[in-house]
Scaffold this active site. Structure first.
Site, PDB file in Angstrom:
ATOM      1  N   SER A 150      -2.192  -0.376   3.466  1.00 12.51           N
ATOM      2  CA  SER A 150      -1.233  -0.201   2.390  1.00 12.51           C
ATOM      3  C   SER A 150      -1.389   1.174   1.745  1.00 12.51           C
ATOM      4  O   SER A 150      -1.357   2.187   2.438  1.00 12.51           O
ATOM      5  CB  SER A 150      -1.399  -1.348   1.389  1.00 12.51           C
ATOM      6  OG  SER A 150      -0.301  -1.439   0.527  1.00 12.51           O
ATOM      7  N   ASP A 285       7.887  -6.668   6.285  1.00 11.72           N
ATOM      8  CA  ASP A 285       7.148  -6.046   5.198  1.00 11.72           C
ATOM      9  C   ASP A 285       8.113  -5.505   4.145  1.00 11.72           C
ATOM     10  O   ASP A 285       8.949  -4.644   4.440  1.00 11.72           O
ATOM     11  CB  ASP A 285       6.281  -4.910   5.751  1.00 11.72           C
ATOM     12  CG  ASP A 285       5.231  -4.430   4.765  1.00 11.72           C
ATOM     13  OD1 ASP A 285       5.403  -4.633   3.552  1.00 11.72           O
ATOM     14  OD2 ASP A 285       4.237  -3.836   5.225  1.00 11.72           O
ATOM     15  N   HIS A 314       2.046  -8.220   5.513  1.00  9.65           N
ATOM     16  CA  HIS A 314       1.467  -7.035   4.868  1.00  9.65           C
ATOM     17  C   HIS A 314       0.055  -7.339   4.371  1.00  9.65           C
ATOM     18  O   HIS A 314      -0.874  -6.562   4.593  1.00  9.65           O
ATOM     19  CB  HIS A 314       2.368  -6.598   3.697  1.00  9.65           C
ATOM     20  CG  HIS A 314       1.895  -5.366   2.993  1.00  9.65           C
ATOM     21  ND1 HIS A 314       2.370  -4.109   3.292  1.00  9.65           N
ATOM     22  CD2 HIS A 314       0.989  -5.195   1.998  1.00  9.65           C
ATOM     23  CE1 HIS A 314       1.782  -3.217   2.511  1.00  9.65           C
ATOM     24  NE2 HIS A 314       0.936  -3.855   1.722  1.00  9.65           N
TER      25      HIS A 314
END
Length: 339
Positions: A150, A285, A314
């Site tokens: 991320s 996502d 995610h």
């Protein structure tokens, strides 16, 4: 926020073999830092020649940057790589506090990494924090595989930009939030919350943490971790260390910076290091949608840019640690065979 926000958890097989994890708390850039270590190597500067690893695998988390959330992934990856390499996960600056009674390793005043960076808990500070950690704790001769998740992927690209001398063998950017965060589906929802309303949220959070007894907080935290399928010995031990106003405020502040700062993709850095990078996007996502994958693929047709075909979310640490570890071990097989 972005690191553990995703779809509904699915079942994830636990490692077949129990692997002990080692906790370490140290000052890095003047900030308490938690490093979760897997493998027999706790000090990479003092290993016997015959046992010294050739490579360190370092995990840079999403937001919140709490290594305990990655405990099962760390163990799964260590086993998938046949216990040959240390696998470490580092916290973000300001996202954890040391447990009471735990020794925190001090920095030497002469250490150039001991200076606290400006805006220590923002994106700029997080980048400098990780570089300071590498200078202090990792021999410059040791090869690196850096796995980012991320917003950790934005931090990773900035590290490679500022530290071209880093001995990076391969960088893996998992579900990378490296562009247009505020206009992503999740960003449109979270930008008002993180950028405009977060100060209003501090008051009820502060009152809740002040009024609710610690024992009840621990019970509620355990229930949340159980619901997220994140309950294990490590998270149970350390999650409460992040459940305080300072850590929560720092994580929300970092989230606000993500929405404001992460706008344009750093194409120059990607191009410079393209041969070392692997990107992995999710099909569903809402932080980095498929359109971002397609745009990156179009701009860098020679890059190793993958789209998940396995339905991994995610927030893969909630449900897909084994699958993710197996994929990464496969991607690294050729690189590691040449060491």
């Amino acid at each position: 926020m972005d690191g553990v926000a995703g779809g509904a958890p699915e079942m994830d097989e636990t490692p077949k073999e129990d692997v002990p994890l080692h906790d370490e708390f140290l000052l890095c850039g003047g900030i308490v830092t938690h490093v979760l270590k897997c493998g027999p190597w706790s000090d990479l500067f003092n290993t016997g020649d015959s046992k010294a690893p050739k490579l360190l695998i370092l995990i840079i988390p999403g937001n919140p940057g709490i290594p305990a959330f990655y405990a099962e992934f760390v163990k799964a990856l260590y086993l998938s790589l046949e216990k040959r390499y240390p696998v470490w996960a580092i916290s973000h600056a300001g996202h954890i506090s040391a447990p009471s009674g735990v020794r925190v390793q001090e920095e030497s005043p002469e250490d150039p990494s001991s200076r606290t960076p400006d805006d220590a808990f923002g994106l700029e500070g997080q980048v400098e924090h990780k570089l300071a950690f590498l200078r202090r704790c990792v021999p410059s001769s040791l090869r690196l595989v850096i796995i980012s998740h991320s917003v950790g992927s934005y931090i990773l690209l900035e590290m490679m930009k500022r530290g071209p001398q880093l001995p990076v063998l391969r960088s893996l950017l998992l579900f990378p939030t490296i562009e247009r965060m505020a206009v992503s589906p999740n960003g449109k929802v979270m930008t008002p919350v993180l950028c405009w309303l977060r100060y209003a949220l501090y008051v009820p959070l502060f009152l809740g943490l002040s009024v609710v007894p610690a024992r009840l907080q621990a019970l509620l935290a355990g229930w949340v971790l159980q619901r997220l399928k994140l309950e294990n010995e490590v998270t149970s031990r350390h999650f409460m260390n992040s459940l305080n106003m300072n850590c929560i405020a720092n994580a929300m502040y970092l989230g606000s910076q993500e929405m404001k700062v992460i706008v344009e993709r750093d194409n120059a850095t990607i191009q410079k290091h393209l041969k070392k990078l692997i990107f992995y996007y999710g099909k569903t996502d809402l932080w980095c949608p498929v359109q971002y994958y397609e745009d990156l693929k179009k701009d860098f047709p020679g890059g190793d840019i993958k789209l998940c075909e396995k339905g991994i979310q995610h927030a893969f640490v909630l449900s897909s640690n084994q699958e993710m570890a197996a994929l990464i071990a496969d991607w690294l097989r050729d690189d590691l065979s040449k060491l």
